[in-house]
Write an enzyme that holds these catalytic residues in place. Structure first.
Site, short mmCIF file in Angstrom:
data_model
loop_
_atom_site.label_atom_id
_atom_site.label_comp_id
_atom_site.label_asym_id
_atom_site.label_seq_id
_atom_site.Cartn_x
_atom_site.Cartn_y
_atom_site.Cartn_z
N CYS A 131 0.79 -1.24 0.00
CA CYS A 131 0.00 0.00 0.00
C CYS A 131 0.82 1.28 0.00
O CYS A 131 0.34 2.31 -0.47
CB CYS A 131 -0.96 0.02 1.18
N GLU A 156 7.77 -2.38 5.93
CA GLU A 156 7.63 -2.41 7.39
C GLU A 156 6.20 -2.56 7.87
O GLU A 156 5.79 -1.88 8.82
CB GLU A 156 8.25 -1.13 7.96
N HIS A 209 16.46 -2.75 9.08
CA HIS A 209 15.82 -1.53 8.59
C HIS A 209 14.31 -1.55 8.85
O HIS A 209 13.76 -0.60 9.41
CB HIS A 209 16.13 -1.37 7.09
N GLU A 210 13.66 -2.62 8.44
CA GLU A 210 12.20 -2.68 8.62
C GLU A 210 11.83 -2.67 10.10
O GLU A 210 10.84 -2.06 10.50
CB GLU A 210 11.61 -3.90 7.90
N HIS A 266 11.85 0.79 11.52
CA HIS A 266 10.62 1.54 11.20
C HIS A 266 9.56 1.40 12.31
O HIS A 266 8.63 2.21 12.37
CB HIS A 266 10.01 1.05 9.89
N GLU A 311 12.23 7.64 6.20
CA GLU A 311 13.36 6.82 5.73
C GLU A 311 14.72 7.31 6.22
O GLU A 311 15.60 6.49 6.52
CB GLU A 311 13.33 6.72 4.20
N ASP A 331 5.51 7.15 -6.29
CA ASP A 331 6.23 6.03 -6.91
C ASP A 331 7.18 6.50 -8.02
O ASP A 331 8.22 5.90 -8.24
CB ASP A 331 5.25 5.02 -7.51
N TYR A 340 16.43 8.62 1.88
CA TYR A 340 17.12 7.64 2.72
C TYR A 340 18.50 8.16 3.13
O TYR A 340 18.83 8.25 4.30
CB TYR A 340 17.32 6.33 1.96
N1 BES Z 1 9.10 1.59 3.34
C1 BES Z 1 10.13 1.14 2.47
C2 BES Z 1 9.62 0.57 1.18
C3 BES Z 1 8.75 1.52 0.39
C4 BES Z 1 9.06 2.85 0.26
C5 BES Z 1 7.62 1.04 -0.24
C6 BES Z 1 8.23 3.70 -0.46
C7 BES Z 1 6.80 1.90 -0.95
C8 BES Z 1 7.11 3.22 -1.07
C9 BES Z 1 11.03 0.12 3.15
O1 BES Z 1 11.23 0.36 4.50
C10 BES Z 1 12.39 0.21 2.52
O2 BES Z 1 12.96 1.26 2.58
N2 BES Z 1 12.86 -0.87 1.93
C11 BES Z 1 14.17 -0.92 1.33
C12 BES Z 1 15.14 -1.58 2.26
C13 BES Z 1 16.29 -0.85 2.71
C14 BES Z 1 16.58 0.54 2.44
C15 BES Z 1 17.24 -1.56 3.60
C16 BES Z 1 14.09 -1.76 0.06
O3 BES Z 1 13.00 -2.23 -0.26
O4 BES Z 1 15.09 -1.93 -0.60
ZN ZN Z 2 12.41 2.09 4.88
#
Ligand code: BES
Ligand code: ZN
Length: 594
Positions: A128, A263, A287-288, A291, A310, A367, A375
């Site tokens: 989502c 997360e 990481h997750e 969060h 992030e 997106d 980040y």
């Molecule tokens: N919350 C994010 C994934 C996300 C961000 C989904 C924006 C949809 C929109 C998740 O915590 C994340 O940052 N995942 C990273 C991992 C990481 C930086 C260690 C990933 O998916 O690579």
């Molecule tokens: Zn993240």
């Protein structure tokens, strides 16, 4: 009336939804959900209620007693979806909506059995964040709103449904061959943390509050990979205070999952590409987990302040990594992060407004501008503050920040004044407003270094002069060090150079997905034909956007790789997640423009 979130029709002159009760029936044959939801508002709504929705087929809108309500589904905006406007003749605190979620719901991916390990049953999962919850439930889809909920999910009895919520039992209907799974989410969440999945999955306990869910074929491996999770939670609690979500379960998805991790509260969603066999990629779990404090407790008020989620989480992740695996592990993570930040700046251009921490996203889909900037630049800004005020003071600040804002959503201005209140004059001292509001990397960016990192970087830089690491040096490198080394090499490389790497880093048999992706990116940009079968296999199996984008981008370099890319894309696009398909589509479109 005021709309404060550019990605939501939520109007803060109207009451917020406080909770909902949801029923989903999953129809794998028709690939759709039959749905019914009762929304409960924090106070009585008078006149109209504005909700977000996308591609929902609304069948009926009524009060709890059955009284029909008038409603209007406005034309679809390409970014926001459709404003769903409900009219109330008399004040009410509830509304019931019966509707259908179609196959193309932007939050869903429906997998055929062939896209799973077991090959016998279909699979369904949701994603989502940032603004796809509205394609599953009509609601105020802004992280400024928090809701609790109950849900039931009915699936074929051979499958199991899981949610990012507490489980509340099951019931079976042997006549229909269906099973209903009940859930209750007691902690209030922003809508983007609503999540569920259904498939042939099983679970294994790996800690007092952690079980790993996965397809049976990968369950043992997954459980081994993530066995250290309880240690991670303990270290995180020592830094940031008690874990507030009771359980921290993990769900390993099929390989088409478009992210590394998500997360979702109480049930983090993970890509199976983390299962390396040696626990070398568990930083994503850290990481997750982080969060759970930064993001899920203290939440960005809207996607323009995504760095609050992030940036803090990457910073927190690296503090936990340092505790668990030593300072060198944190330094390597900073180094990898910094080069990915450079990559993002190259991609957008260093002057692009999308390289600011605070962004303006009116009319822009989150997106489409997803990048490493929030980040890594976010993390570096926080690291600068930490270095400036000293670690003990900063750690006390972080605790106070989480305590003050837990279960709320904030914008950058709120955070900025909270920092200033604790450390008067600090923003001016570190150039805080340049960090927050200007593009690019400020001159006072922290340099995170170590002898080992310098050694690896020098070794990598020497490659182009024909100085290659010895086999002893290669075997002394851990996974992150190999990644820093490989990433530092120029590209394209010659056929001989590629062959040397392939042999000496044992890349023909490497299964670690990060190293494999780095290698295939080198090979793709170097038009290195012996790796083409591996490129094809990897791109046909894996949907993680972090991997797809660089490899497809690298394939722009020569006519032969462009042709290969287009061929692989055509063969795979129907089975890709919509998000991944868009990302690749964009890369391939750029080919034409050189
Ligand atoms: N919350 C994010 C994934 C996300 C961000 C989904 C924006 C949809 C929109 C998740 O915590 C994340 O940052 N995942 C990273 C991992 C990481 C930086 C260690 C990933 O998916 O690579
Ligand atoms: Zn993240």
């Amino acid at each position: 009336m005021a709309r404060r979130d550019p990605h939501s029709y939520y109007d803060d002159a109207q009451p917020k939804i406080a909770s909902f009760d949801l029923e989903f029936r999953v129809d794998f044959g028709k690939k759709r959900l039959a749905a019914k939801v009762k929304l409960s508002l924090e106070s009585e709504v008078k006149g109209v209620l504005h909700l977000d929705s996308r591609d929902l087929k609304i069948n009926n809108v009524s009060l709890e007693d059955g009284t029909q309500l008038k409603y209007k589904l406005h034309p679809k905006d390409p970014v926001l979806g459709s404003l769903f406007e409900i009219e109330f003749d008399s004040p009410s605190k509830n509304v019931v909506v019966e509707y259908e979620v179609p196959e193309n719901a932007s939050a869903l991916q429906w997998l055929n059995p062939s896209q799973t390990k077991g090959k016998s049953q279909p699979f369904l999962f949701s994603q989502c964040q940032a603004i796809h919850a509205r394609s599953l439930v009509p609601l105020q889809d802004s992280p400024a709103v928090r809701v609790t909920y109950t849900a039931s999910i009915t699936v074929p009895a051979a499958l199991t449904a899981v949610m990012a919520a507490g489980s509340a039992g099951t019931s079976e209907d042997p006549v229909k061959g269906e099973k209903t799974h009940f859930f209750k989410m007691p902690q209030p969440i922003p809508p983007y943390l609503f999540a569920f999945a259904a498939g042939r999955i099983a679970a294994k306990e790996v800690g007092p509050r952690t079980r790993v869910w996965a397809e049976p074929e990968v369950l043992d491996k997954a459980a081994y990979e993530f066995e250290e999770t309880e240690n991670m939670i303990r270290e995180a609690e020592a830094l940031f205070g008690p874990y507030e979500w009771e359980r921290f379960d993990l769900l390993v998805l099929p390989p088409s999952f478009p992210y590394g991790g998500m997360e979702n509260p109480r049930l983090t969603f993970l890509t199976p590409t983390l299962i390396a066999g040696d626990r070398s990629l568990v930083a994503v779990v850290v990481h997750e987990l982080a969060h759970s404090w930064t993001g899920n407790l203290v939440t960005n008020a809207n996607a323009e302040h995504f760095w609050i989620n992030e940036g803090f989480t990457v910073w927190a992740e690296r503090r936990i990594l340092e505790k668990l695996y030593g300072s060198e592990a944190a330094v390597m993570s900073y180094a990898q992060g910094f080069s990915s930040l450079r990559g993002a700046l190259d991609r957008f251009g260093a002057d692009s407004p999308f390289t600011c921490l605070v962004t303006r996203l009116e009319g822009v889909s989150p997106d489409d501008v997803f990048s490493e900037v929030p980040y890594e630049k976010g993390c570096l800004f926080l690291r600068l503050l930490e270095d400036t005020v000293s670690r003990p003071s900063w750690d006390r600040f972080i605790r106070a920040y989480i305590e003050k804002y837990r279960f709320t959503s904030i914008e950058t201005a709120e955070l900025r004044s909270f920092i200033e209140k604790h450390f008067p004059g600090i923003m001016e001292k570190v150039g805080g407003d340049e960090w927050l509001l200007s593009p690019g990397i400020p001159g006072n960016c922290p340099q995170v270094q170590s002898q080992r990192l310098e050694f690896i970087s020098n070794l990598s830089a020497a490659f182009k002069h024909g100085t290659y690491p010895s086999s002893a040096e290669i075997s002394a490198m851990n996974t992150s060090e190999k990644l820093v080394y490989l990433h530092g090499l120029g590209r394209p490389l010659s056929r001989e150079e590629c062959a040397w790497l392939e042999t000496n880093f044992e890349l023909k048999s490497v299964s670690n997905s990060e190293i494999l992706c780095e290698w295939l990116t080198i090979a793709a940009s170097s038009d290195y034909e012996p790796a083409f079968p591996k490129i094809r296999a990897f791109l046909s199996e894996v949907g993680r956007m972090k991997y797809l984008r660089p490899i497809y981008k690298a394939m722009a370099n020569s006519e032969r790789t462009r042709a290969l890319a287009s061929e692989i894309y055509s063969a795979t696009k129907d089975s890709l997640h919509q998000l991944s398909a868009n990302v690749i589509g964009q890369e391939i479109e750029k080919y034409g423009k050189g």
